[in-house]
Structure formats: structure tokens, C-alpha cells
Design a protein around this motif. Structure first.
Motif, PDB file in Angstrom:
ATOM      1  N   ILE A 102      11.033  58.767  39.253  1.00  0.00           N
ATOM      2  CA  ILE A 102      11.493  58.428  37.904  1.00  0.00           C
ATOM      3  C   ILE A 102      12.426  57.207  37.877  1.00  0.00           C
ATOM      4  O   ILE A 102      12.636  56.618  36.825  1.00  0.00           O
ATOM      5  N   LEU A 103      12.966  56.845  39.026  1.00  0.00           N
ATOM      6  CA  LEU A 103      13.938  55.742  39.053  1.00  0.00           C
ATOM      7  C   LEU A 103      13.337  54.440  39.564  1.00  0.00           C
ATOM      8  O   LEU A 103      13.975  53.379  39.526  1.00  0.00           O
ATOM      9  N   LEU A 104      12.070  54.533  40.034  1.00  0.00           N
ATOM     10  CA  LEU A 104      11.481  53.393  40.755  1.00  0.00           C
ATOM     11  C   LEU A 104      11.428  52.104  39.946  1.00  0.00           C
ATOM     12  O   LEU A 104      11.779  51.038  40.439  1.00  0.00           O
ATOM     13  N   GLU A 105      10.977  52.243  38.689  1.00  0.00           N
ATOM     14  CA  GLU A 105      10.793  51.044  37.879  1.00  0.00           C
ATOM     15  C   GLU A 105      12.111  50.281  37.730  1.00  0.00           C
ATOM     16  O   GLU A 105      12.182  49.078  37.929  1.00  0.00           O
ATOM     17  N   LYS A 106      13.154  51.044  37.390  1.00  0.00           N
ATOM     18  CA  LYS A 106      14.489  50.450  37.215  1.00  0.00           C
ATOM     19  C   LYS A 106      14.971  49.780  38.491  1.00  0.00           C
ATOM     20  O   LYS A 106      15.439  48.644  38.479  1.00  0.00           O
ATOM     21  N   ILE A 107      14.854  50.513  39.601  1.00  0.00           N
ATOM     22  CA  ILE A 107      15.381  50.001  40.869  1.00  0.00           C
ATOM     23  C   ILE A 107      14.611  48.753  41.294  1.00  0.00           C
ATOM     24  O   ILE A 107      15.187  47.766  41.739  1.00  0.00           O
ATOM     25  N   ARG A 108      13.295  48.798  41.116  1.00  0.00           N
ATOM     26  CA  ARG A 108      12.473  47.668  41.553  1.00  0.00           C
ATOM     27  C   ARG A 108      12.760  46.405  40.738  1.00  0.00           C
ATOM     28  O   ARG A 108      12.684  45.303  41.244  1.00  0.00           O
ATOM     29  N   GLY A 109      13.118  46.618  39.476  1.00  0.00           N
ATOM     30  CA  GLY A 109      13.422  45.476  38.617  1.00  0.00           C
ATOM     31  C   GLY A 109      14.752  44.819  38.958  1.00  0.00           C
ATOM     32  O   GLY A 109      15.056  43.718  38.498  1.00  0.00           O
ATOM     33  N   ALA A 110      15.557  45.504  39.753  1.00  0.00           N
ATOM     34  CA  ALA A 110      16.882  44.976  40.093  1.00  0.00           C
ATOM     35  C   ALA A 110      16.874  44.438  41.520  1.00  0.00           C
ATOM     36  O   ALA A 110      15.962  44.697  42.295  1.00  0.00           O
TER      37      ALA A 110
END
Ligand SMILES: Cc1cc2nc3c(=O)[nH]c(=O)nc-3n(C[C@H](O)[C@H](O)[C@H](O)COP(=O)(O)O)c2cc1C
Length: 306
Positions: A102-110
Motif C-alpha cells: 500500500i505504500l509502494l507508490e508513494k515511496i517510489r515517487g520520492a
């Protein structure tokens, strides 16, 4: 002197990580480990997202060196905490206790290096496919949340290393230079230690906590049941009397008591099996330097044996 892929990825002198211990891995200890050339790791367990932000700011006041923040997914407001890490431009995020999906998208964008904790080679493979950058493989010797049938570090690390191509950090039962050399021999590219750093000068815990670790022998810990979770803790009077079952409602208070006041009989002391080999309190810097020195000598001696 000790170089693996981890040094550059995390921006550290040594691939030695502080475990994110809830209520213990706070700015003083985290900055001491980072200043000594390792990677300090704050813990978001048991505190609010705004307290995480305060701890990040406080750590930055204490050190210019990089540090990370652990997000234990099941027991924190993970989504909110990750937002804060992105806003505060933290360079390393370490997820654990649940799927990081659930956190992948956010983390990858940073612009963050993403570590995730795994207990088996199967999960390691799955997490690598999600795009995580590095794994912490934790064996059952570790202090804190472990399953009763957890694979031991000795058996786990080579199997995880064989299953993935990203760097693997070994955790669980490591407390000295011998453990570091063993971890490297098994294919790990760094180590993460919790129990050893409880007995550091900078650890914000009661003298009783440090005494409990020093007094503990190799077989003095047990995997206690805490509701649906299980956790390796010191087998003291409280744990013995309850047959290794800790009331989840009381857990927080009993852990806080161990950390803040100390009460050897009636508090819950989280620690791992390495406690039996920890005999003195040292500064975080002394711990890291002595481990690297010992490992270097040991590796040379080993080479002479062949
Ligand atoms: C007192 C204590 C608290 C811990 N709290 C956390 C935590 O909040 N989040 C987490 O991912 N792991 C936590 N752990 C597990 C550590 O991250 C790490 O895997 C473990 O300490 C490694 O084994 P060792 O204790 O033998 O060094 C904790 C461990 C200890 C000893």
C-alpha cells in the motif's frame, strides 16, 4: 575498510544499522550510531506521526549524517508517517510488520532508499518483485516481534541471499565482530542490531534494562504471546508466572515501565538471544568500532586457516 553495496546506497562508512526499537531508538541513540559511521534508525512504533516529525527534526539538530525511519505497517499510521518522511526529505525508509504494497507508490515517487524486513526467502522474493531496494532478513534469535517457528539467522540468510539479487542485511542474534563476519560469509552485505545497542551509553533506557541484558544468558529469552502477535522477551518473573502469555492491554505499560523506571521482576524486557554475550555498556561508537576491528582481525585469521 568494510565495503559492500550497502555503503553507497545508504551513504554510510560501515554497513552497520541500528534496529528501530520502539521507544528506544530515539534521536540521541540514532544520531550517535549515525555519527559513528553506521545508520541510525528512528522508530515510528507507539508514537504519533507528529512525534515522528519532531524526532526527525531533533535528530537533524544532533547530526549531519544520514539516518532512516522505520514504519511498522500494522502498528503505526503508516500512510501519514510516509507523507511526513517525504516532506522532511528523509533518505531511508524501513518498512516492517506487514506488506509494504500500500505504500509502494508513494515511496517510489520520492527520493528514498526503501528497506523492508522479511522472515523467509519466499517473502523476500515477493518483496524484491515489488521494487524494494534492500532487505533486512531477520532470524528468530532477534528481540521483538518474531513468530514461534521463525527461521534462524544461520539458515535464513543464505536462503534469502539465493532468492534475491538486491542487498540483504542480516538481523537477529548478532552482537559482535564474529557475528558480522558470519553474516558476510552467509552472503549478507551488512548487519542490523537491536539488543547490542540497548546496552549502549546513549540508549534512553533504565539502568535495570541494561542490567537485564547483561545478566541474561543464552537461554533466558522466550517467544511470548501477546494477543495475535508473539515477541521475544526476557524470561523474568512476570513472564514465567503467566506461562509466556502477556496481556496485550498491559503490554504498553509493562514495556514503558522496563524502559523508564525498571523493575526486573514485573516489567516486560524485549531482548534477543544475543543478550547472553553482551557483558558491558559501551558508547555506540565503541560498539561499532570494536565490531569492525574484531571482524577485520577475525577475517584475516580465517584466511590463514585455509
Ligand atoms: C527492544 C526492541 C524493540 C524493537 N522494536 C521494533 C520496532 O519497533 N520495529 C521493528 O521493525 N523491529 C523492532 N525490533 C526488532 C529489531 O528491528 C531487530 O530486528 C532485532 O532487534 C534484531 O535482533 P537482535 O535484537 O538480536 O539484534 C525491536 C527489537 C528490540 C530488541
Amino acid at each position: 575498510v568494510l565495503k559492500t553495496r550497502v555503503n553507497e546506497m545508504l551513504g554510510v562508512r560501515y554497513p552497520i544499522l541500528l534496529a528501530p526499537m520502539g521507544l528506544i531508538s530515539k534521536p540521541e541513540l540514532v544520531s550517535a550510531v549515525s555519527d559513528a559511521g553506521g545508520l541510525g534508525m528512528l522508530s515510528a512504533a507507539f508514537i504519533s506521526p507528529s512525534e515522528v516529525r519532531e524526532q526527525i527534526k531533533r535528530t537533524r539538530e544532533l547530526t549531519d549524517a544520514p539516518f532512516g525511519v522505520n514504519v511498522p505497517i500494522a502498528i503505526s499510521k503508516a500512510d501519514e508517517v510516509v507523507d511526513i518522511l517525504i516532506q522532511e526529505e528523509v533518505s531511508v525508509v524501513f518498512t516492517s510488520a506487514g506488506s509494504p504494497k500500500i505504500l509502494l507508490e508513494k515511496i517510489r515517487g520520492a527520493d528514498m532508499v526503501h528497506l523492508h524486513m522479511v522472515p523467509t526467502a519466499r517473502i523476500a522474493k515477493k518483496v524484491e518483485q515489488m521494487g524494494v531496494d534492500m532487505l533486512v532478513a531477520q532470524g528468530g534469535e532477534a528481540g521483538g516481534i518474531v513468530s514461534e517457528n521463525a527461521v534462524t539467522t544461520m539458515a535464513l540468510i543464505p536462503q534469502v541471499v539465493d532468492a534475491v539479487s538486491i542487498p540483504v542485511i542480516a538481523a537477529g542474534g548478532i552482537a559482535d565482530g564474529r557475528g558480522l563476519v558470519a553474516a558476510l560469509a552467509l552472503g549478507a552485505e551488512g548487519i542490523l542490531m537491536g539488543t547490542r545497542f540497548i546496552c549502549s551509553k546513549e540508549a534512553p533506557v533504565s539502568e535495570d534494562y541494561k542490567r537485564a541484558v547483561i545478566e541474561s544468558k543464552d537461554d533466558n529469552t522466550v517467544v511470548a504471546k501477546i494477543g495475535t502477535l508473539s515477541s521475544r522477551v526476557w524470561r523474568n518473573k512476570y513472564v514465567n508466572e503467566r506461562g509466556g502469555v502477556i496481556d496485550p492491554m498491559e503490554q504498553m505499560n509493562l514495556m514503558r515501565k522496563a524502559i523508564q523506571e525498571g523493575d526486573l521482576d514485573n516489567a516486560v524486557y524485549i531482548m534477543g538471544m544475543s543478550s547472553g554475550m553482551i557483558r558491558e555498556i559501551k558508547s555506540a561508537e565503541e560498539i561499532i568500532n570494536s565490531i569492525v576491528d574484531e571482524a577485520q582481525k577475525l577475517a584475516k585469521n580465517l584466511a590463514n586457516k585455509f
